[in-house]
Design a protein around this motif. Structure first.
Motif, PDB file in Angstrom:
ATOM      1  N   LEU A   1      -2.381  -3.212   2.551  1.00 41.11           N
ATOM      2  CA  LEU A   1      -2.279  -2.456   1.185  1.00 41.11           C
ATOM      3  C   LEU A   1      -2.437  -1.078   1.406  1.00 41.11           C
ATOM      4  CD1 LEU A   1      -5.629  -4.227  -0.021  1.00 41.11           C
ATOM      5  CD2 LEU A   1      -3.310  -4.302  -1.140  1.00 41.11           C
ATOM      6  N   GLU A   2      -2.625  -0.369   2.126  1.00 40.41           N
ATOM      7  CA  GLU A   2      -2.552   1.016   2.560  1.00 40.41           C
ATOM      8  C   GLU A   2      -0.967   1.589   2.561  1.00 40.41           C
ATOM      9  OE1 GLU A   2      -4.539   3.303   2.057  1.00 40.41           O
ATOM     10  OE2 GLU A   2      -6.457   2.665   2.581  1.00 40.41           O
ATOM     11  N   LEU A   3      -0.304   0.432   3.558  1.00 41.67           N
ATOM     12  CA  LEU A   3       1.186   0.657   3.792  1.00 41.67           C
ATOM     13  C   LEU A   3       1.845   0.148   2.388  1.00 41.67           C
ATOM     14  CD1 LEU A   3       1.279  -1.239   7.273  1.00 41.67           C
ATOM     15  CD2 LEU A   3       1.665   1.268   6.771  1.00 41.67           C
ATOM     16  N   ALA A   4       1.346  -0.490   1.630  1.00 43.66           N
ATOM     17  CA  ALA A   4       2.214  -0.900   0.400  1.00 43.66           C
ATOM     18  C   ALA A   4       2.110   0.301  -0.492  1.00 43.66           C
ATOM     19  CB  ALA A   4       1.684  -2.231  -0.210  1.00 43.66           C
ATOM     20  N   ALA A   5       0.953   1.045  -0.616  1.00 45.63           N
ATOM     21  CA  ALA A   5       0.569   2.257  -1.434  1.00 45.63           C
ATOM     22  C   ALA A   5       1.795   3.188  -0.939  1.00 45.63           C
ATOM     23  CB  ALA A   5      -0.862   2.516  -1.117  1.00 45.63           C
TER      24      ALA A   5
ATOM     25  N   PRO B   1      -5.680  -2.276  -6.031  1.00 47.39           N
ATOM     26  CA  PRO B   1      -7.015  -1.680  -6.426  1.00 47.39           C
ATOM     27  C   PRO B   1      -7.819  -1.330  -5.307  1.00 47.39           C
ATOM     28  CG  PRO B   1      -7.241  -3.817  -7.009  1.00 47.39           C
ATOM     29  CD  PRO B   1      -5.929  -3.733  -6.457  1.00 47.39           C
ATOM     30  N   GLN B   2      -8.298  -0.054  -5.088  1.00 42.49           N
ATOM     31  CA  GLN B   2      -9.426   0.210  -4.005  1.00 42.49           C
ATOM     32  C   GLN B   2      -9.320  -0.349  -2.782  1.00 42.49           C
ATOM     33  OE1 GLN B   2     -13.085  -0.436  -6.121  1.00 42.49           O
ATOM     34  NE2 GLN B   2     -12.896   1.261  -7.284  1.00 42.49           N
ATOM     35  N   PRO B   3      -8.093   0.096  -2.046  1.00 41.67           N
ATOM     36  CA  PRO B   3      -7.889  -0.826  -0.696  1.00 41.67           C
ATOM     37  C   PRO B   3      -8.824  -0.156   0.314  1.00 41.67           C
ATOM     38  CG  PRO B   3      -6.187   0.826  -1.075  1.00 41.67           C
ATOM     39  CD  PRO B   3      -6.878   0.817  -2.200  1.00 41.67           C
ATOM     40  N   SER B   4      -9.927  -0.254   0.200  1.00 44.29           N
ATOM     41  CA  SER B   4     -10.919   0.352   1.237  1.00 44.29           C
ATOM     42  C   SER B   4     -11.257  -0.496   2.309  1.00 44.29           C
ATOM     43  CB  SER B   4     -12.369   0.990   0.539  1.00 44.29           C
ATOM     44  OG  SER B   4     -13.016  -0.371   0.004  1.00 44.29           O
TER      45      SER B   4
ATOM     46  N   GLY C   1      -9.825  -6.129  -2.280  1.00 44.28           N
ATOM     47  CA  GLY C   1      -9.402  -5.388  -3.432  1.00 44.28           C
ATOM     48  C   GLY C   1      -7.704  -5.923  -3.694  1.00 44.28           C
ATOM     49  N   ALA C   2      -7.317  -6.781  -3.015  1.00 38.84           N
ATOM     50  CA  ALA C   2      -5.906  -7.274  -3.102  1.00 38.84           C
ATOM     51  C   ALA C   2      -6.024  -8.158  -4.080  1.00 38.84           C
ATOM     52  CB  ALA C   2      -5.425  -7.923  -1.700  1.00 38.84           C
ATOM     53  N   SER C   3      -4.623  -8.251  -4.690  1.00 40.91           N
ATOM     54  CA  SER C   3      -4.543  -9.246  -5.870  1.00 40.91           C
ATOM     55  C   SER C   3      -4.032 -10.698  -5.345  1.00 40.91           C
ATOM     56  CB  SER C   3      -3.367  -8.859  -6.736  1.00 40.91           C
ATOM     57  OG  SER C   3      -2.296  -8.644  -6.064  1.00 40.91           O
ATOM     58  N   PRO C   4      -4.215 -11.665  -5.993  1.00 36.34           N
ATOM     59  CA  PRO C   4      -3.597 -12.971  -5.517  1.00 36.34           C
ATOM     60  C   PRO C   4      -2.175 -12.731  -5.052  1.00 36.34           C
ATOM     61  CG  PRO C   4      -5.002 -13.185  -7.366  1.00 36.34           C
ATOM     62  CD  PRO C   4      -4.758 -11.814  -7.262  1.00 36.34           C
ATOM     63  N   ARG C   5      -1.263 -12.166  -5.979  1.00 34.19           N
ATOM     64  CA  ARG C   5       0.224 -11.955  -5.754  1.00 34.19           C
ATOM     65  C   ARG C   5       0.408 -11.095  -4.213  1.00 34.19           C
ATOM     66  NH1 ARG C   5       4.187  -8.795  -9.608  1.00 34.19           N
ATOM     67  NH2 ARG C   5       6.223  -9.059  -8.016  1.00 34.19           N
TER      68      ARG C   5
END
Length: 225
Positions: free
Chosen positions: A157-161, A8-11, A124-128
């Motif tokens: 996070l941006e790369l994972a998206a 969520p929202q990787p800003s 905005g990263a999840s624990p996982r």
């Protein structure tokens, strides 16, 4: 887990509430209205979302620390603080007015460390997802993280998206470890030859050169040149 839920929202940007949570421990009089007042005075310029909400980067946080410290500890009026900030923005390290033996760099707060919860809130990263990044060796397996982990986790996070997950980046970590060994060997060899121990600055200089070479190779590969 759905992609939207995992990333969520990787800003990497912070809300006013998050800024207060970071700074009120050191500056108890800081409030939303004071943040807005400093913005109105042109001392800080947060980003804005499409909905008009203010968002603050780590650079904004450090700038606020400087402003608030100059107010609290050196009793400087905002007009003088604005002049100090102008010098800082030009890349200078000005002397603090009224403290002739001290420069701005001497009062800048050292980089704080973040807990895992603070790091996840900031990105905005999840624990996982944070666990996956740690398992891939891209972030340290530790109870606290340095502030540059915010930028690192945001990029992950941006790369994972876009389909490049931490698991895919294990070879990058291995390559970075090999580069570190190469730098250590080069610095040690130069130190032996010169008879003078070389330090972290020499290592960082070599790392910068390697970054330049790596980026050039990557760009040529992508462009097909």
């Amino acid at each position: 887990m759905a992609a939207a839920e995992a990333h969520p929202q990787p800003s990497g940007l912070l809300s006013i509430g998050q800024v207060l949570a970071r700074l009120q421990g050191d500056f108890t009089d800081l409030s939303p209205s004071k943040l807005r007042f400093l913005e109105e005075q042109g001392l800080i310029t947060p980003a804005r979302t499409k909905s008009g909400y203010r968002k603050f980067s780590q650079e904004h946080i450090e700038r606020l620390r400087l402003i608030l410290t100059l107010q609290r500890d050196h009793y400087l009026p905002l007009k003088v603080i604005a002049e100090v900030l102008e010098e800082v923005d030009r890349g200078r390290d000005p002397v603090i007015p009224g403290a002739a033996q001290r420069n701005v760099s001497s009062i800048l707060a050292p980089k704080r460390v973040l807990s895992a919860e603070e790091l996840r809130r900031a990105t905005g990263a999840s624990p996982r997802f944070l666990g996956e990044a740690i398992a891939a060796g891209l972030l340290p397996a530790a109870e606290v993280f340095p502030h540059d982990a915010v930028a690192q986790l945001t990029s992950l996070l941006e790369l994972a998206a876009r389909g490049i997950t931490p698991r895919h980046l294990r070879p990058l970590r291995v390559a970075a470890e090999r580069e570190a060994e190469l730098i250590d060997h080069a610095v040690s060899s130069r130190g032996v030859k010169s008879g003078t121990p070389l330090g972290a600055e020499d290592s960082l200089e070599l790392a910068g050169h390697l970054d330049t070479v790596r980026s050039g190779v990557l760009r040529r590969r992508i462009s097909g040149a």
